[in-house]
Motif scaffolding. Structure first.
Motif, PDB file in Angstrom:
ATOM      1  N   SER A 108      -0.059 -25.865  -3.593  1.00  0.00           N
ATOM      2  CA  SER A 108      -0.263 -24.527  -3.572  1.00  0.00           C
ATOM      3  C   SER A 108      -0.182 -24.010  -4.741  1.00  0.00           C
ATOM      4  O   SER A 108      -1.254 -22.835  -4.799  1.00  0.00           O
ATOM      5  CB  SER A 108       0.744 -23.877  -2.724  1.00  0.00           C
ATOM      6  N   ARG A 113      -4.271 -16.811  -5.543  1.00  0.00           N
ATOM      7  CA  ARG A 113      -3.163 -16.189  -5.128  1.00  0.00           C
ATOM      8  C   ARG A 113      -3.597 -15.345  -3.793  1.00  0.00           C
ATOM      9  O   ARG A 113      -2.783 -15.167  -2.665  1.00  0.00           O
ATOM     10  CB  ARG A 113      -2.546 -15.027  -6.203  1.00  0.00           C
ATOM     11  N   ARG A 116      -3.939 -17.895  -0.795  1.00  0.00           N
ATOM     12  CA  ARG A 116      -2.763 -18.619  -0.288  1.00  0.00           C
ATOM     13  C   ARG A 116      -2.129 -18.211   0.924  1.00  0.00           C
ATOM     14  O   ARG A 116      -1.771 -18.971   1.848  1.00  0.00           O
ATOM     15  CB  ARG A 116      -1.844 -18.340  -1.499  1.00  0.00           C
ATOM     16  N   GLN A 117      -2.129 -17.006   1.334  1.00  0.00           N
ATOM     17  CA  GLN A 117      -1.388 -16.319   2.540  1.00  0.00           C
ATOM     18  C   GLN A 117      -2.385 -16.673   3.746  1.00  0.00           C
ATOM     19  O   GLN A 117      -1.466 -17.495   4.767  1.00  0.00           O
ATOM     20  CB  GLN A 117      -1.425 -15.036   2.578  1.00  0.00           C
ATOM     21  N   PRO A 401       9.538 -12.309  -0.550  1.00  0.00           N
ATOM     22  CA  PRO A 401       8.730 -12.839  -1.988  1.00  0.00           C
ATOM     23  C   PRO A 401       8.303 -14.311  -1.784  1.00  0.00           C
ATOM     24  O   PRO A 401       9.060 -15.157  -1.339  1.00  0.00           O
ATOM     25  CB  PRO A 401       9.545 -12.373  -2.880  1.00  0.00           C
ATOM     26  N   HIS A 402       7.132 -14.589  -2.178  1.00  0.00           N
ATOM     27  CA  HIS A 402       6.479 -15.859  -2.062  1.00  0.00           C
ATOM     28  C   HIS A 402       6.559 -16.519  -0.790  1.00  0.00           C
ATOM     29  O   HIS A 402       6.956 -17.601  -0.585  1.00  0.00           O
ATOM     30  CB  HIS A 402       7.011 -16.578  -2.999  1.00  0.00           C
ATOM     31  N   SER A 403       6.286 -15.685   0.225  1.00  0.00           N
ATOM     32  CA  SER A 403       6.248 -16.309   1.782  1.00  0.00           C
ATOM     33  C   SER A 403       5.350 -17.499   1.869  1.00  0.00           C
ATOM     34  O   SER A 403       5.805 -18.339   2.689  1.00  0.00           O
ATOM     35  CB  SER A 403       6.132 -15.129   2.969  1.00  0.00           C
ATOM     36  N   GLU A 404       4.342 -17.291   1.028  1.00  0.00           N
ATOM     37  CA  GLU A 404       3.098 -18.462   1.480  1.00  0.00           C
ATOM     38  C   GLU A 404       3.811 -19.697   0.974  1.00  0.00           C
ATOM     39  O   GLU A 404       3.252 -20.725   1.454  1.00  0.00           O
ATOM     40  CB  GLU A 404       2.033 -17.965   0.655  1.00  0.00           C
ATOM     41  N   LEU A 405       4.535 -19.734  -0.182  1.00  0.00           N
ATOM     42  CA  LEU A 405       5.197 -21.069  -0.529  1.00  0.00           C
ATOM     43  C   LEU A 405       6.132 -21.685   0.466  1.00  0.00           C
ATOM     44  O   LEU A 405       5.968 -22.998   0.686  1.00  0.00           O
ATOM     45  CB  LEU A 405       5.882 -20.896  -1.799  1.00  0.00           C
TER      46      LEU A 405
END
Length: 439
Positions: A108, A113, A116-117, A401-405
């Motif tokens: 990812s 950025r 990513r979502q 924060p950084h939910s896509e990760l």
């Protein structure tokens, strides 16, 4: 690491390099092809030829495939020493989940950025679909659910409500690319949509004609004469199609949306038709082309293949354009119906629209059965994104924060688990791609 003293378990550095190079070339070619099609058939003013080539998708696939193989090898060395009594099924599950999770996190990093979502949501929804397929094959669900054949229509109806509501009232919650697509193919100038959303969601029970004219002016629309009197008769439809009846407008939408959908679906189905044509001609030559046949019979067979592919291409394009046309027309039909029948309770119009916007999802019935689920997988992540954003706005939910990760990690682990433990649950085209990437 050796299993039986004769079967090597760990690939060499050269093999990992080959996997990385193969996946990188595949991703680079795929992204270049998609950008080239977008450059040829899209708005050329907004694109430069130098932006066609990008290495991000290539690095994404290459890092994913290489990390999966590397982590699985490390697990085969470390896990038997740490947990010598673990069963083979548990070992395989731990190895697959760990390898996919780490690979999802690592890969990812190479995506933009802002992308990513969307990609993370699509990957998570798709892998959950694979996992549910695997559970259904093991009769995990009740027989009533297993015999239900229209779950794709149900999911599409559930997805259209949040998407179309956000398009009208909360556009900031929709992905920018998809919002641009809805603006181009929505069939209504977006300035009119903004004016409609403002007037129907205002906290004041009634707006005087002067305020209506001010709203029209701020949205870039010409003020209508006798706005208040016309609203009492026509409802808020006068904002969306002034001077035109609802039936006339919907008839025009069906035709105009069909024409606008043609440049969208023609390249997609055309590229697939070329692939099918090459495959069928190759199979014909391998089976019958090498046999001694007259030239006339060969030409007849080849002509039949061309006509068959061309007829299917025309049908696919027609039904896809019909789907999009019905999707847009049914959405505005719901808006007109609610607007004309809810003038007295204006503040309930957004709520009524949120419920009625599920009806356009029935337009997916115009598509072939094999394509319906693909449309659902395309729309469902955007619906979830808009629902979550709406819940955050209304209930002040904390941002993760950084939910896509986390989504990339979950989707990667679940994907490799399904690939190793439930291969039949993965669609054939995705399974062949994974098998080619991971050897």
């Amino acid at each position: 690491a050796m299993v039986d003293g004769s079967k090597p378990l760990s690939p060499s550095v050269v093999e990992l390099g080959k996997t990385f190079a193969k996946a990188f070339v595949a991703g680079l070619s795929l992204q270049t092809l998609l950008r080239l099609v977008s450059f040829l058939f899209g708005a050329r003013k907004n694109r430069r030829f130098t932006n066609i080539i990008s290495f991000r998708v290539g690095l994404f696939l290459a890092s994913f495939a290489t990390t999966v193989k590397t982590v699985q090898v490390l697990y085969s060395i470390v896990l038997p020493r740490l947990l010598p009594s673990v069963s083979s099924e548990s070992y395989q599950a731990l190895s697959s989940l760990s390898a996919g999770t780490v690979a999802g996190l690592v890969s990812s990093v190479f995506l933009k950025r802002e992308d990513r979502q969307t990609i993370a949501l699509y990957s998570l929804v798709r892998t959950i679909e694979f996992y549910i397929r695997g559970l259904a094959a093991k009769n995990f669900f009740p027989e009533l659910l297993l015999n239900f054949k229209h779950y794709d229509v149900l999911l599409m109806s559930l997805a259209t409500g949040p998407i179309l509501y956000a398009y009208m009232f909360e556009p900031n919650l929709i992905n920018k690319g998809y919002l641009k697509f809805l603006k181009e193919h929505g069939g209504t100038p977006y300035n009119s949509v903004k004016a409609y959303a403002f007037l129907t969601s205002s906290d004041q029970p009634h707006l005087p004609p002067t305020d209506v004219s001010i709203v029209f002016k701020e949205c870039g629309l010409h003020p209508l004469p006798s706005s208040a009197e016309q609203m009492k008769v026509d409802g808020y439809c006068m904002i969306l199609h002034p001077g035109i009846t609802c039936k006339t407008r919907l008839a025009g939408l069906l035709a105009s949306c069909m024409a606008k959908a043609l440049p969208v679906y023609a390249p997609i189905h055309g590229a697939y038709a070329v692939f099918v044509l090459i495959s069928q001609l190759k199979n014909y030559w391998q089976k019958e082309g090498q046999m001694s046949q007259a030239i006339s019979s060969r030409l007849q067979n080849i002509t039949k293949i061309f006509l068959n592919v061309a007829s299917k291409l025309c049908k696919n394009i027609f039904f896809s354009c019909l789907f999009l046309s019905l999707y847009i027309s049914m959405a505005w039909a719901c808006v007109c119906f609610v607007s004309r029948n809810a003038v007295s309770c204006r503040r309930s119009i957004p709520s009524l629209l949120y419920c009625s916007m599920s009806i356009p999802g029935l337009s997916v019935l115009a598509e072939y059965k094999s394509r319906r689920l693909e449309l659902v997988m395309y729309c469902l992540p955007r619906a979830l994104e808009s629902v979550w954003g709406s819940l955050q706005l209304r209930f002040n939910l904390p941002l993760l924060p950084h939910s896509e990760l986390y989504m990339f990690a979950a989707s990667g682990g679940l994907l490799i688990y399904c690939y190793d433990s439930m291969p039949k649950s993965i669609k054939p085209i995705f399974y062949r791609a994974l098998r080619w990437l991971l050897n």
